[in-house]
Design an enzyme around this catalytic site. Structure first.
Site, PDB file in Angstrom:
ATOM      1  N   ASP A 168       0.855  -1.196   0.000  1.00 43.71           N
ATOM      2  CA  ASP A 168       0.000   0.000   0.000  1.00 43.71           C
ATOM      3  C   ASP A 168       0.887   1.241   0.000  1.00 43.71           C
ATOM      4  OD1 ASP A 168       0.855  -0.663   2.660  1.00 43.71           O
ATOM      5  OD2 ASP A 168      -0.511   0.852   3.432  1.00 43.71           O
ATOM      6  N   HIS A 214       1.753  -8.712  -3.805  1.00 42.62           N
ATOM      7  CA  HIS A 214       0.721  -7.715  -3.513  1.00 42.62           C
ATOM      8  C   HIS A 214       1.442  -6.382  -3.314  1.00 42.62           C
ATOM      9  CE1 HIS A 214      -3.234  -6.403  -1.998  1.00 42.62           C
ATOM     10  NE2 HIS A 214      -2.525  -5.627  -1.180  1.00 42.62           N
ATOM     11  N   ASP A 224       1.112 -17.126  -5.017  1.00 39.30           N
ATOM     12  CA  ASP A 224       1.811 -16.064  -5.747  1.00 39.30           C
ATOM     13  C   ASP A 224       0.793 -15.349  -6.633  1.00 39.30           C
ATOM     14  OD1 ASP A 224       3.629 -14.353  -6.854  1.00 39.30           O
ATOM     15  OD2 ASP A 224       4.483 -15.843  -8.236  1.00 39.30           O
ATOM     16  N   GLU A 281       2.247 -10.125   0.214  1.00 36.75           N
ATOM     17  CA  GLU A 281       2.558  -8.702   0.205  1.00 36.75           C
ATOM     18  C   GLU A 281       4.054  -8.542   0.456  1.00 36.75           C
ATOM     19  OE1 GLU A 281      -0.183  -6.250   2.332  1.00 36.75           O
ATOM     20  OE2 GLU A 281       0.872  -4.399   1.810  1.00 36.75           O
TER      21      GLU A 281
HETATM   22  O1  9MR Z   1       2.702  -6.842   8.999  1.00 33.31           O
HETATM   23  C1  9MR Z   1       1.367  -6.764   9.437  1.00 33.31           C
HETATM   24  C2  9MR Z   1       0.939  -8.120   9.941  1.00 33.31           C
HETATM   25  O2  9MR Z   1       1.694  -8.468  11.070  1.00 33.31           O
HETATM   26  C3  9MR Z   1      -0.549  -8.099  10.256  1.00 33.31           C
HETATM   27  O3  9MR Z   1      -0.969  -9.404  10.584  1.00 33.31           O
HETATM   28  C4  9MR Z   1      -1.323  -7.602   9.032  1.00 33.31           C
HETATM   29  C5  9MR Z   1      -2.820  -7.557   9.226  1.00 33.31           C
HETATM   30  O4  9MR Z   1      -3.179  -6.623  10.154  1.00 33.31           O
HETATM   31  O5  9MR Z   1      -0.873  -6.317   8.686  1.00 33.31           O
HETATM   32  C6  9MR Z   1       0.467  -6.288   8.310  1.00 33.31           C
HETATM   33  O6  9MR Z   1       0.812  -5.003   8.007  1.00 33.31           O
HETATM   34  C7  9MR Z   1       0.230  -4.424   6.867  1.00 33.31           C
HETATM   35  C8  9MR Z   1      -0.239  -3.040   7.293  1.00 33.31           C
HETATM   36  O7  9MR Z   1      -1.298  -3.156   8.179  1.00 33.31           O
HETATM   37  C9  9MR Z   1      -0.569  -2.139   6.137  1.00 33.31           C
HETATM   38  N1  9MR Z   1       0.462  -2.115   5.174  1.00 33.31           N
HETATM   39  C10 9MR Z   1       0.795  -3.435   4.664  1.00 33.31           C
HETATM   40  C11 9MR Z   1       1.304  -4.292   5.788  1.00 33.31           C
HETATM   41  C12 9MR Z   1       1.859  -5.617   5.294  1.00 33.31           C
HETATM   42  O8  9MR Z   1       0.878  -6.528   4.936  1.00 33.31           O
END
Ligand code: 9MR
Ligand code: ZN
Length: 536
Positions: free
Chosen positions: A149, A461, A507, A516
Site C-alpha cells: 500500500d 501484492h 503467488d 505482500e
Molecule cells: O505486517 C502486518 C501483519 O503483522 C498483520 O498481521 C497484518 C494484518 O493486520 O498487517 C500487516 O501489516 C500491513 C499493514 O497493516 C498495512 N500495510 C501493509 C502491511 C503488510 O501486509
C-alpha cells in the site's frame, strides 16, 4: 514459475565459498554431488525421512560441507539440480534488498537513471491535514511507502531504519556498496543515504509537543493504481505511544551513526529523540492506538509500549551517556520483554542489539550480564526450532503468520548475534539455514525476493508492480510468505483447508496475507544478508 524440481530444494542464489553447503532433499536414496568435470565429490545415503510438521514433506537436510567455488550438480536417480558455489554469492541480492527500499520512495519521482523501467513521476506531494483537526495542514514529504500500500507509518519505518543501521554498524563490508540512487557518490555509504530518506520523513512526523503521529495515510487503501495517480488526501493520524518510543530509539541510534557524516543532521535527530522521550515520561500510562472511525489503513498498534520504551531508553543512553536513561532502561528491562523480536510490534531484539553490541560491558549487570544470559537462553529455543524442522526453518508449524518471513529473519538475526557473542558455529549455521529459506530452500521451492532465483515471486501484492504494466515485479522486495494463522477469506477459498502452513501461500496479487511485501521484511533480510555477505 518454473516447474518445481522433485528432489532438491536449494538456495537458488547459490552458496558462498567457505560456508557449509546445505540442501533439503525430499524422499530417500543416495544423493551424489558432481563437480563441473562430472566427478563425484560427495555421495550421501539419505534414509527414509520423517515428515516435516510445517510442510508435510518427507525431507532431510543434507550438509555437503564446505565446497570449493564452482558449478555443481546434485543427482539422485533421474533428478538433477545445479547449484553454484562462489565468493560473495549473496552480494547482489543483499544490495537489491536495500535498493528495494529506494523503489518505495514517496514524495519524489523515481528517475529512469535510477529506477530503469520502474521510473515514475512524483507521488503524494499534497499537504496533509491532521485527522483530528482538519484545519491543521502540513506538508510532510518523503519516506517509503510501507508495503504493497502507499501508507507511511512511523513505527515500522523506525524499525526498518534500525535494521539497516545495525547491519551497517556490524557488517559494513557486507552492505556498503553503491546502489545507483540519487545520492550515490556523495561520500556517504548508500545504505545510509537510503535510510536517511526515511529518517527525514520520520522527523516530520513529530507533533509540536514531542509525540509522533502513528501514520500518514488516506482513510482507505488505494486501488491498484500507480502512486502518482493516488490523489486522495492523506492525513496525519493520531499520535501513538509505541510509534513515539520507536521514533525516539531510532533517531537516537541514527544520531550516533550519522554524526561523523553530518553533525547538524545528527543533532536534529537527537533533539527530536529527547523530546519524544520527554513526552513519554509525561505520559506514563499507555494508550493503545486505535484506528479512528472511518479509517481502514494499517493498524500498527501494540499491546503495550514496554519493549518500545526499553529500546528507546537503551538508545538514548548509548547516544548521551546520561545515567537517567540507563536507570530507565534498567527499570524497564523485565523478563517479559521478548528479546528475539525485531518487528513492528515488539522491539526487544533491537534494545538487545544496542546493549550487547554497542554498550557492551559498560551497560552493567542488568543490561549486559543479565540481558546476555536471558538472550542466549532464548536463542537456544530458536536453534531447537530450526533443528526440529525438515528444512531447518526456525518457526513453529503453527506460527506461520502474516509476514512469516519476519519471525524467520528475526530468529536468524538472533542466532547471528548469539554466534557473534559466543563463537558458536551451530548458531551461525542455523542462521544460514534461514537465509537459505528466504532464497529458495523451502517447501515452496521459491525464492521470496522478487527478481531473484530460478523460481520467483511474480505477483506480489504491491501496487506499483500490479499497476505498471510491466511483467516482472519491482525487484528486490521480499514477500511475506506462507501464512495460515490469519488469512483473508479469498486466500482460504483458493487453498484446500489441509494445506500445510509452510505451503499456505499464493503467488497472486490479491493475496495480501501471503504475498505482500513490506519495508520491515526487507530490512531484517538485509541484516542477515550483510552478515553472510561479509568477505572472510
Ligand atoms: O505486517 C502486518 C501483519 O503483522 C498483520 O498481521 C497484518 C494484518 O493486520 O498487517 C500487516 O501489516 C500491513 C499493514 O497493516 C498495512 N500495510 C501493509 C502491511 C503488510 O501486509
Ligand atoms: Zn507516494
Amino acid at each position: 514459475m518454473n516447474q518445481a524440481t522433485p528432489a532438491f530444494r536449494i538456495d537458488q542464489e547459490g552458496y558462498a565459498a567457505g560456508l557449509p553447503v546445505c540442501t533439503a532433499v525430499l524422499g530417500e536414496g543416495t544423493v551424489t554431488l558432481k563437480n563441473a568435470a562430472g566427478e563425484t565429490v560427495r555421495s550421501i545415503a539419505v534414509n527414509a525421512p520423517e515428515t516435516d510438521p510445517a510442510s508435510g514433506d518427507a525431507v532431510t537436510l543434507v550438509d555437503l560441507g564446505v565446497l570449493e567455488s564452482g558449478e555443481y550438480e546434485l543427482e539422485r536417480g533421474i533428478d538433477r539440480r545445479r547449484l553454484s558455489v562462489k565468493p560473495r554469492a549473496w552480494n547482489a541480492v543483499t544490495h537489491a534488498l536495500i535498493k528495494g527500499l529506494y523503489f518505495q520512495r514517496c514524495g519524489c519521482g523515481l528517475s529512469p537513471e535510477h529506477a530503469g523501467v520502474y521510473a515514475h513521476p512524483p507521488c503524494h506531494t499534497a499537504p496533509a491535514a491532521e485527522w483530528e483537526d482538519r484545519s491543521v495542514r502540513r506538508r510532510v514529504t518523503g519516506g517509503w511507502h510501507d508495503a504493497g500500500d502507499y501508507g507511511k507509518y512511523t513505527g515500522p519505518g523506525a524499525v526498518t531504519v534500525a535494521h539497516l543501521l545495525y547491519a551497517w554498524k556490524l557488517f559494513p563490508r557486507g552492505c556498503g556498496e553503491d546502489l545507483n540512487i540519487p545520492e550515490t557518490g556523495n561520500g556517504v555509504p548508500d545504505i545510509l543515504n537510503e535510510a536517511r530518506f526515511e529518517l527525514e520523513w520520520i522527523l516530520q512526523m513529530q507533533r509540536s509537543d514531542g509525540a509522533f503521529h502513528n501514520k500518514l495515510t488516506k482513510s482507505h487503501f488505494a486501488p491498484f493504481i500507480m502512486p502518482q495517480d493516488d490523489l486522495e488526501p492523506e492525513y496525519l493520524m493520531p499520535v501513538c505511544w509505541c510509534a513515539t518510543a520507536d521514533a525516539a530509539a531510532c533517531l537516537a541510534l541514527a544520531y550516533r551513526v550519522y554524526r561523523p557524516f553530518d553533525e547538524a543532521f545528527a543533532n536534529r535527530m537527537l533533539l527530536a529523540a529527547k523530546r519524544a522521550w520527554d513526552w513519554l515520561q509525561a505520559h506514563p500510562d499507555y494508550v493503545p492506538f486505535m484506528n479512528p472511525e472511518g479509517v481502514r489503513t494499517g493498524w500498527y498498534g501494540g499491546r503495550s509500549d514496554a519493549s518500545n520504551r526499553f529500546w528507546a531508553a537503551c538508545e538514548l543512553y548509548a547516544a548521551t551517556g546520561e545515567p537517567a536513561y540507563r536507570q530507565a532502561a534498567e527499570q524497564l528491562y523485565t523478563p517479559k520483554i521478548p528479546l528475539l523480536e525485531f518487528g513492528w510490534m515488539e522491539v526487544g531484539g533491537l534494545g538487545t542489539l544496542c546493549c550487547l553490541f554497542d554498550l557492551k560491558e559498560n551497560a552493567g549487570d542488568v543490561l549486559y550480564t543479565r540481558l546476555k544470559e536471558d538472550f542466549l537462553r532464548r536463542c537456544e529455543k530458536a536453534l531447537t526450532l530450526s533443528k526440529a524442522s525438515g528444512y531447518g526453518t526456525a518457526l513453529e508449524p503453527d506460527r506461520y503468520v502474516w509476514g512469516s518471513i519476519l519471525p524467520v529473519m528475526g530468529n536468524a538475526m538472533a542466532m547471528i548475534m548469539a554466534s557473534l557473542l559466543t563463537g558458536r558455529q551451530d548458531m551461525r549455521d542455523a542462521a544460514l539455514l534461514q537465509w537459505h529459506y528466504a532464497l529458495g530452500m523451502n517447501a515452496l521451492d521459491l525464492c521470496f525476493v522478487t527478481g531473484f532465483g530460478e523460481r520467483r515471486v511474480m505477483h506480489p501484492h504491491h501496487r506499483p508492480s500490479g499497476a505498471d504494466g510491466i511483467e516482472a515485479p519491482v525487484p528486490g522486495l521480499i514477500s511475506g510468505g506462507p501464512n495460515k494463522l490469519f488469512c483473508m477469506p479469498q486466500t482460504k477459498e483458493r487453498l484446500s483447508p489441509d494445506t500445510p502452513p509452510a505451503k499456505h501461500y499464493l503467488d497472486e496479487t490479491p493475496s495480501a496475507d501471503t504475498n505482500e511485501i513490506a519495508i520491515y521484511w526487507n530490512s531484517p533480510a538485509v541484516f542477515v544478508g550483510a552478515y553472510f555477505n561479509t568477505p572472510a
